[in-house]
Design an enzyme around this catalytic site. Structure first.
Site, PDB file in Angstrom:
ATOM      1  NE  ARG A  71     -28.139  17.906  -3.213  1.00  0.00           N
ATOM      2  CZ  ARG A  71     -26.867  18.129  -2.850  1.00  0.00           C
ATOM      3  NH1 ARG A  71     -25.939  17.243  -3.185  1.00  0.00           N
ATOM      4  NH2 ARG A  71     -26.537  19.200  -2.170  1.00  0.00           N
ATOM      5  CE  LYS A  84     -26.598  18.876   1.944  1.00  0.00           C
ATOM      6  NZ  LYS A  84     -25.525  17.899   2.177  1.00  0.00           N
ATOM      7  CD  GLU A 134     -22.285   9.963   1.228  1.00  0.00           C
ATOM      8  OE1 GLU A 134     -22.041  11.179   1.130  1.00  0.00           O
ATOM      9  OE2 GLU A 134     -23.377   9.469   0.909  1.00  0.00           O
TER      10      GLU A 134
END
Length: 423
Positions: free
Chosen positions: A171, A270, A306
């Site tokens: 990721r 992220k 989210e």
């Protein structure tokens, strides 16, 4: 390595660096004498008392002196191994009072890379502490940075497990590509995490009383005044023991004016810039008595996406649904794991658009994330309408939580191949 050998090797370095090297070598000799003295008298002291080491390692982190770091860090690692061998040693922490906040530990791991090379050099362990950044660095001026989060768990036999670190590494690589940054290889990432955990082993909570949270950072640290990628990059991993992210029941409020992410943006990686824009919204929600915020999609304002730091699931009958991670939603590793666990337990799992109206018909709603693991939602409030969820004798969320944490802590056989031993 003694003073003469170091000085012989440093023959093309300017006088200022020469003086630094002399200070390093003298400190290193003192360190070796200190460690030998402790071994001779059999003193079982913690490495945090070797205060002069932080100065040595700080100097050795400078690019021109990096090649001299290995003897110092090796000496320290060997010394700490002798300290922590045998009976498990723990830091002086009230494990039962842990929340999700920083507890300063002993070490962090650092490695560097220039944009021209795009390959990270071998990193070093250094004392946990402040770092030096140029005021015009990419991370400070343009937010060119990413972070990850994963945990190390102590087993009943005092062994230590990491949970799916390869997924975090992959990721980070995906995020680095989006942010025009070089990234460590998967092997470098996992090695860095392992070494960070081992160096802070005494901070891993006892079995069942928390976890060691590891925070890898990837930052543009090279100076840059113009709008362009940085010229140098730093990967850094530090750790902190943690308990529950939210100790109180989860009462969510739906935010219908502020969006967390938009199509084409960085919501799916992220990036450090994803989080501070929602501080105001989150603060306002907490001031009204809510635990956290649930955001809607930016295009239609109808579908749930989210929360501030979690993915969300709804249950109706035998079907578990969660919003599709299509670029505006972070593809959580806990999320991915719960999808796989739920499928093996016989539930039908759907990744799709989830209209806000469906949360009012759901039998259960729960959140997932590395920090909170998995937590049931007690209520959701949307435009003044509140729905409360009544938990049965055996909620599905509870069953999923028990399976997940059982694998993470070694209580349940890991048939998925998700855990990695740290030794």
């Amino acid at each position: 390595m003694n003073l003469q050998v170091i000085l012989q090797k440093i023959h093309i370095i300017d006088f200022q660096v020469f003086l630094i090297a002399r200070r390093v070598s003298r400190s290193f000799l003192k360190l070796n004498m200190f460690l030998s003295r402790q071994a001779m008298f059999g003193l079982s002291i913690c490495a945090r008392n070797v205060n002069q080491l932080s100065r040595i390692e700080s100097l050795l982190s400078k690019p021109k002196l990096r090649s001299y770091a290995r003897p110092v860090t090796t000496a320290l690692e060997n010394y700490e191994s002798s300290i922590y061998s045998g009976k498990t040693e723990y830091a002086n922490v009230n494990w039962d009072e842990l929340g999700f906040a920083l507890t300063k530990t002993d070490y962090m791991y650092v490695m560097n890379c220039s944009k021209d090379e795009e390959i990270f050099s071998e990193g070093i362990l250094t004392r946990f502490g402040n770092i030096e950044l140029c005021p015009s660095s990419g991370i400070l001026n343009y937010g060119q940075g990413l972070f990850e989060g994963l945990k190390a768990y102590r087993k009943e036999d005092d062994g230590i497990l990491l949970f799916r670190p390869e997924e975090n590494a992959l990721r980070m690589k995906m995020g680095a590509d989006r942010m025009c940054m070089p990234s460590p290889t998967v092997e470098q990432f996992i090695d860095a995490v392992k070494r960070t955990v081992l160096a802070n082993k005494r901070w891993v909570p006892p079995h069942g009383r928390g976890a060691l949270y590891i925070r890898p950072l990837l930052m543009g640290t090279g100076p840059n005044l113009g709008v362009k990628p940085a010229s140098e990059y730093t990967f850094l991993a530090y750790a902190s023991p943690v308990g529950n992210y939210h100790k109180s029941p989860m009462n969510l409020v739906v935010e219908d004016k502020v969006c967390r992410a938009a199509p084409g943006g960085t919501g799916g990686v992220k990036a450090v810039t994803n989080y501070s824009p929602i501080y105001k919204t989150l603060g306002q929600a907490k001031a009204r008595g809510f635990t956290d915020v649930l955001f809607l999609d930016a295009l239609t304002g109808r579908n749930i996406e989210e929360g501030s730091a979690f993915n969300i699931f709804i249950l109706k009958g035998n079907v578990i649904s969660t919003p599709t991670a299509h670029g505006t939603i972070l593809p959580g590793i806990t999320r991915k794991s719960i999808i796989e666990i739920a499928s093996t337990l016989g539930y039908q799992v759907e990744e799709r658009d989830v209209p806000i109206e469906e949360v009012f018909d759901a039998e259960e709603v729960f959140c997932t994330g590395t920090a909170m693991v998995l937590k049931s939602v007690v209520s959701i409030t949307y435009q003044g309408k509140r729905i409360e969820y009544k938990m049965g004798e055996e909620p599905v969320a509870q069953k999923l939580h028990a399976t997940l944490t059982g694998i993470q802590t070694g209580l349940i056989e890991d048939k998925m191949g998700w855990t990695v031993e740290v030794d």
